[in-house]
Design a protein around this motif. Structure first.
Motif, PDB file in Angstrom:
ATOM      1  N   VAL A 160       0.839  -1.199   0.000  1.00  0.00           N
ATOM      2  CA  VAL A 160       0.000   0.000   0.000  1.00  0.00           C
ATOM      3  C   VAL A 160       0.876   1.251   0.000  1.00  0.00           C
ATOM      4  CG1 VAL A 160      -1.716   1.308   1.304  1.00  0.00           C
ATOM      5  CG2 VAL A 160      -1.928  -1.182   1.110  1.00  0.00           C
ATOM      6  N   VAL A 161       1.931   1.247   0.802  1.00  0.00           N
ATOM      7  CA  VAL A 161       2.839   2.400   0.842  1.00  0.00           C
ATOM      8  C   VAL A 161       3.441   2.639  -0.545  1.00  0.00           C
ATOM      9  CG1 VAL A 161       4.941   3.339   1.865  1.00  0.00           C
ATOM     10  CG2 VAL A 161       3.346   2.034   3.287  1.00  0.00           C
ATOM     11  N   ARG A 162       3.855   1.566  -1.208  1.00  0.00           N
ATOM     12  CA  ARG A 162       4.427   1.713  -2.561  1.00  0.00           C
ATOM     13  C   ARG A 162       3.387   2.268  -3.526  1.00  0.00           C
ATOM     14  NH1 ARG A 162       7.003  -3.218  -1.294  1.00  0.00           N
ATOM     15  NH2 ARG A 162       5.306  -4.393  -2.275  1.00  0.00           N
ATOM     16  N   ALA A 163       2.161   1.785  -3.446  1.00  0.00           N
ATOM     17  CA  ALA A 163       1.102   2.244  -4.355  1.00  0.00           C
ATOM     18  C   ALA A 163       0.823   3.727  -4.173  1.00  0.00           C
ATOM     19  CB  ALA A 163      -0.168   1.429  -4.132  1.00  0.00           C
ATOM     20  N   VAL A 164       0.771   4.182  -2.934  1.00  0.00           N
ATOM     21  CA  VAL A 164       0.498   5.596  -2.679  1.00  0.00           C
ATOM     22  C   VAL A 164       1.682   6.454  -3.115  1.00  0.00           C
ATOM     23  CG1 VAL A 164      -0.007   7.328  -0.912  1.00  0.00           C
ATOM     24  CG2 VAL A 164      -1.118   5.083  -0.817  1.00  0.00           C
ATOM     25  N   ARG A 165       2.893   5.999  -2.813  1.00  0.00           N
ATOM     26  CA  ARG A 165       4.083   6.753  -3.226  1.00  0.00           C
ATOM     27  C   ARG A 165       4.124   6.889  -4.751  1.00  0.00           C
ATOM     28  NH1 ARG A 165       7.696   4.011  -0.665  1.00  0.00           N
ATOM     29  NH2 ARG A 165       8.047   5.456   1.086  1.00  0.00           N
ATOM     30  N   THR A 166       3.806   5.815  -5.456  1.00  0.00           N
ATOM     31  CA  THR A 166       3.792   5.848  -6.917  1.00  0.00           C
ATOM     32  C   THR A 166       2.737   6.823  -7.432  1.00  0.00           C
ATOM     33  OG1 THR A 166       4.583   3.564  -7.068  1.00  0.00           O
ATOM     34  CG2 THR A 166       3.462   4.459  -8.999  1.00  0.00           C
ATOM     35  N   ALA A 167       1.557   6.802  -6.811  1.00  0.00           N
ATOM     36  CA  ALA A 167       0.496   7.724  -7.223  1.00  0.00           C
ATOM     37  C   ALA A 167       0.906   9.177  -6.997  1.00  0.00           C
ATOM     38  CB  ALA A 167      -0.787   7.412  -6.459  1.00  0.00           C
ATOM     39  N   LEU A 168       1.573   9.455  -5.892  1.00  0.00           N
ATOM     40  CA  LEU A 168       1.992  10.826  -5.595  1.00  0.00           C
ATOM     41  C   LEU A 168       3.009  11.334  -6.608  1.00  0.00           C
ATOM     42  CD1 LEU A 168       2.354  10.615  -1.704  1.00  0.00           C
ATOM     43  CD2 LEU A 168       0.481  11.660  -3.011  1.00  0.00           C
ATOM     44  N   LEU A 169       3.891  10.453  -7.060  1.00  0.00           N
ATOM     45  CA  LEU A 169       4.900  10.859  -8.042  1.00  0.00           C
ATOM     46  C   LEU A 169       4.275  11.220  -9.390  1.00  0.00           C
ATOM     47  CD1 LEU A 169       7.700   8.247  -7.269  1.00  0.00           C
ATOM     48  CD2 LEU A 169       7.779  10.715  -6.816  1.00  0.00           C
ATOM     49  N   ARG A 170       3.071  10.710  -9.649  1.00  0.00           N
ATOM     50  CA  ARG A 170       2.392  10.990 -10.917  1.00  0.00           C
ATOM     51  C   ARG A 170       1.597  12.298 -10.890  1.00  0.00           C
ATOM     52  NH1 ARG A 170       0.772   5.191 -10.943  1.00  0.00           N
ATOM     53  NH2 ARG A 170      -1.282   5.863 -10.207  1.00  0.00           N
ATOM     54  N   VAL A 171       1.453  12.907  -9.742  1.00  0.00           N
ATOM     55  CA  VAL A 171       0.577  14.075  -9.600  1.00  0.00           C
ATOM     56  C   VAL A 171       1.119  15.272 -10.390  1.00  0.00           C
ATOM     57  CG1 VAL A 171      -0.267  15.807  -7.958  1.00  0.00           C
ATOM     58  CG2 VAL A 171      -0.384  13.381  -7.380  1.00  0.00           C
ATOM     59  N   ASP A 172       0.235  15.891 -11.166  1.00  0.00           N
ATOM     60  CA  ASP A 172       0.519  17.158 -11.834  1.00  0.00           C
ATOM     61  C   ASP A 172       0.219  18.258 -10.815  1.00  0.00           C
ATOM     62  OD1 ASP A 172       0.209  19.612 -13.197  1.00  0.00           O
ATOM     63  OD2 ASP A 172      -0.554  18.650 -15.011  1.00  0.00           O
ATOM     64  N   VAL A 173       1.268  18.847 -10.259  1.00  0.00           N
ATOM     65  CA  VAL A 173       1.096  19.779  -9.144  1.00  0.00           C
ATOM     66  C   VAL A 173       0.286  21.008  -9.544  1.00  0.00           C
ATOM     67  CG1 VAL A 173       2.288  21.284  -7.519  1.00  0.00           C
ATOM     68  CG2 VAL A 173       3.153  18.985  -7.952  1.00  0.00           C
ATOM     69  N   ASP A 174       0.524  21.541 -10.732  1.00  0.00           N
ATOM     70  CA  ASP A 174      -0.235  22.723 -11.163  1.00  0.00           C
ATOM     71  C   ASP A 174      -1.726  22.418 -11.223  1.00  0.00           C
ATOM     72  OD1 ASP A 174       2.048  24.267 -11.370  1.00  0.00           O
ATOM     73  OD2 ASP A 174       2.344  23.817 -13.496  1.00  0.00           O
ATOM     74  N   SER A 175      -2.063  21.259 -11.754  1.00  0.00           N
ATOM     75  CA  SER A 175      -3.469  20.865 -11.842  1.00  0.00           C
ATOM     76  C   SER A 175      -4.044  20.544 -10.463  1.00  0.00           C
ATOM     77  CB  SER A 175      -3.606  19.645 -12.759  1.00  0.00           C
ATOM     78  OG  SER A 175      -4.932  19.171 -12.779  1.00  0.00           O
ATOM     79  N   ALA A 176      -3.323  19.726  -9.710  1.00  0.00           N
ATOM     80  CA  ALA A 176      -3.829  19.290  -8.404  1.00  0.00           C
ATOM     81  C   ALA A 176      -3.987  20.443  -7.429  1.00  0.00           C
ATOM     82  CB  ALA A 176      -2.904  18.228  -7.818  1.00  0.00           C
ATOM     83  N   SER A 177      -3.187  21.508  -7.604  1.00  0.00           N
ATOM     84  CA  SER A 177      -3.287  22.633  -6.677  1.00  0.00           C
ATOM     85  C   SER A 177      -4.666  23.278  -6.740  1.00  0.00           C
ATOM     86  CB  SER A 177      -2.202  23.670  -6.977  1.00  0.00           C
ATOM     87  OG  SER A 177      -2.385  24.256  -8.257  1.00  0.00           O
ATOM     88  N   TRP A 178      -5.294  23.286  -7.913  1.00  0.00           N
ATOM     89  CA  TRP A 178      -6.657  23.810  -8.021  1.00  0.00           C
ATOM     90  C   TRP A 178      -7.633  22.932  -7.249  1.00  0.00           C
ATOM     91  CZ3 TRP A 178      -7.312  28.557  -9.429  1.00  0.00           C
ATOM     92  CH2 TRP A 178      -6.464  29.156 -10.349  1.00  0.00           C
ATOM     93  N   ALA A 179      -7.431  21.628  -7.331  1.00  0.00           N
ATOM     94  CA  ALA A 179      -8.308  20.717  -6.593  1.00  0.00           C
ATOM     95  C   ALA A 179      -8.102  20.863  -5.097  1.00  0.00           C
ATOM     96  CB  ALA A 179      -8.052  19.272  -7.029  1.00  0.00           C
ATOM     97  N   VAL A 180      -6.853  20.939  -4.669  1.00  0.00           N
ATOM     98  CA  VAL A 180      -6.570  21.100  -3.244  1.00  0.00           C
ATOM     99  C   VAL A 180      -7.200  22.386  -2.715  1.00  0.00           C
ATOM    100  CG1 VAL A 180      -4.746  21.477  -1.549  1.00  0.00           C
ATOM    101  CG2 VAL A 180      -4.464  19.712  -3.290  1.00  0.00           C
ATOM    102  N   ARG A 181      -7.053  23.461  -3.467  1.00  0.00           N
ATOM    103  CA  ARG A 181      -7.637  24.735  -3.037  1.00  0.00           C
ATOM    104  C   ARG A 181      -9.158  24.622  -2.904  1.00  0.00           C
ATOM    105  NH1 ARG A 181      -6.112  29.785  -6.676  1.00  0.00           N
ATOM    106  NH2 ARG A 181      -4.064  28.935  -6.132  1.00  0.00           N
ATOM    107  N   SER A 182      -9.791  23.948  -3.844  1.00  0.00           N
ATOM    108  CA  SER A 182     -11.255  23.842  -3.836  1.00  0.00           C
ATOM    109  C   SER A 182     -11.758  22.909  -2.744  1.00  0.00           C
ATOM    110  CB  SER A 182     -11.738  23.340  -5.201  1.00  0.00           C
ATOM    111  OG  SER A 182     -11.354  24.231  -6.229  1.00  0.00           O
ATOM    112  N   VAL A 183     -10.990  21.875  -2.429  1.00  0.00           N
ATOM    113  CA  VAL A 183     -11.444  20.851  -1.491  1.00  0.00           C
ATOM    114  C   VAL A 183     -11.004  21.129  -0.058  1.00  0.00           C
ATOM    115  CG1 VAL A 183     -11.309  18.369  -0.961  1.00  0.00           C
ATOM    116  CG2 VAL A 183     -11.553  19.116  -3.313  1.00  0.00           C
TER     117      VAL A 183
END
Length: 274
Positions: free
Chosen positions: A171-194
């Protein structure tokens, strides 16, 4: 086997992966995660349901976000996904962001939902501490050019509890892998909204009349049990369950328990026509 589709929505093109046949079951994951969070549930339910696994706006294979959004717009995304596949009603499984949106959808579109299972979620606005922590995370991610070490460790501790960090390396590996794929510019809009712009939805959730099960993880540091219980108490007739040894991503950390809870809840409710 999951098949990829692209669905145009009010929040851009959304990747939806489908499998199975039968009544529909839609799955929406947490911030910074894509539909892979639900892999165990998609595999478990595809022999009885048409599973619709969503990469949420700005994440995974979905189109990057270029602005913020409301939870009402996220609920419209669910409606548009169902329309795309000719689905009149669906059961909704949501984790964190997905749990909040699942509640919004149930309140605003009761004719389109069967049962809702909302995990590791909240109906409350973000507190000051959470706003500060997520703002700091985004600043660090931009400086690093992504969610990379040492920032990865902080996010893992926010999402995963001591049991998973100690005993579930997959599970730790799966989450770490998912985090490395994150587009920070895009995700920042989601984080701000949520996070900082998240509304208090308890009054809205009081209008829900369809069956809801709210699930908490006893090790969830992001939305502690008391906060998730408060969400359940805001929804008339909602069930509430705490999973031992799970934190903020219960569907990934404790898949067998989550699958069993969903199976049992569906058996108890048996919504008409589903």
């Amino acid at each position: 086997m999951l098949v990829d589709h692209e669905v145009p929505t009010v929040l851009g093109r959304i990747r939806v992966r489908t499998d199975g046949d039968g009544p529909a079951m839609l799955m929406w994951p947490s911030l910074l995660m894509d539909g892979d969070l639900w892999a165990a549930q998609a595999a478990h339910f595809a022999d009885r349901f048409t599973v619709l696994v969503v990469d949420p706006p700005g994440h995974g294979g979905s189109e990057p976000l270029t602005g913020g959004f409301t939870f009402e717009e996220c609920a419209t995304v669910i409606e548009q996904v169902l329309d795309q596949f000719g689905v009149p009603r669906a059961h909704v499984l949501g984790n964190s962001w997905g749990g909040m949106v699942g509640g919004t959808f149930a309140a605003l579109h009761p004719d389109r939902v069967g049962v809702s299972v909302l995990l590791n979620a909240t109906a409350s606005a973000a507190g000051r501490r959470q706003q500060i922590e997520y703002a700091a995370m985004l600043r660090a991610a931009r400086l690093l050019g992504g969610i990379k070490p040492p920032l990865t460790r902080s996010v893992l501790r926010a999402f995963l509890g001591p049991t998973t960090l100690r005993a579930r390396p997959d599970v730790v590996r799966a989450v770490r892998t998912a985090l490395l794929r994150v587009d920070v510019d895009s995700a920042s809009w989601a984080v701000r909204s949520v996070v900082p712009e998240r509304p208090d939805q308890r009054e809205l959730f009081a209008d829900i009349r369809t069956p809801v099960l709210v699930v908490a993880g006893d090790e969830d540091a992001t939305f502690p049990v008391s906060e998730t219980r408060s969400m359940a108490e805001a929804i008339p007739g909602a069930g509430f369950v705490v999973i031992d040894g799970a934190a903020h991503l219960a569907a990934l950390e404790a898949p067998y328990q989550v699958n069993a809870l969903v199976d049992d809840f569906l058996a108890q409710q048996r919504p008409p026509g589903m």
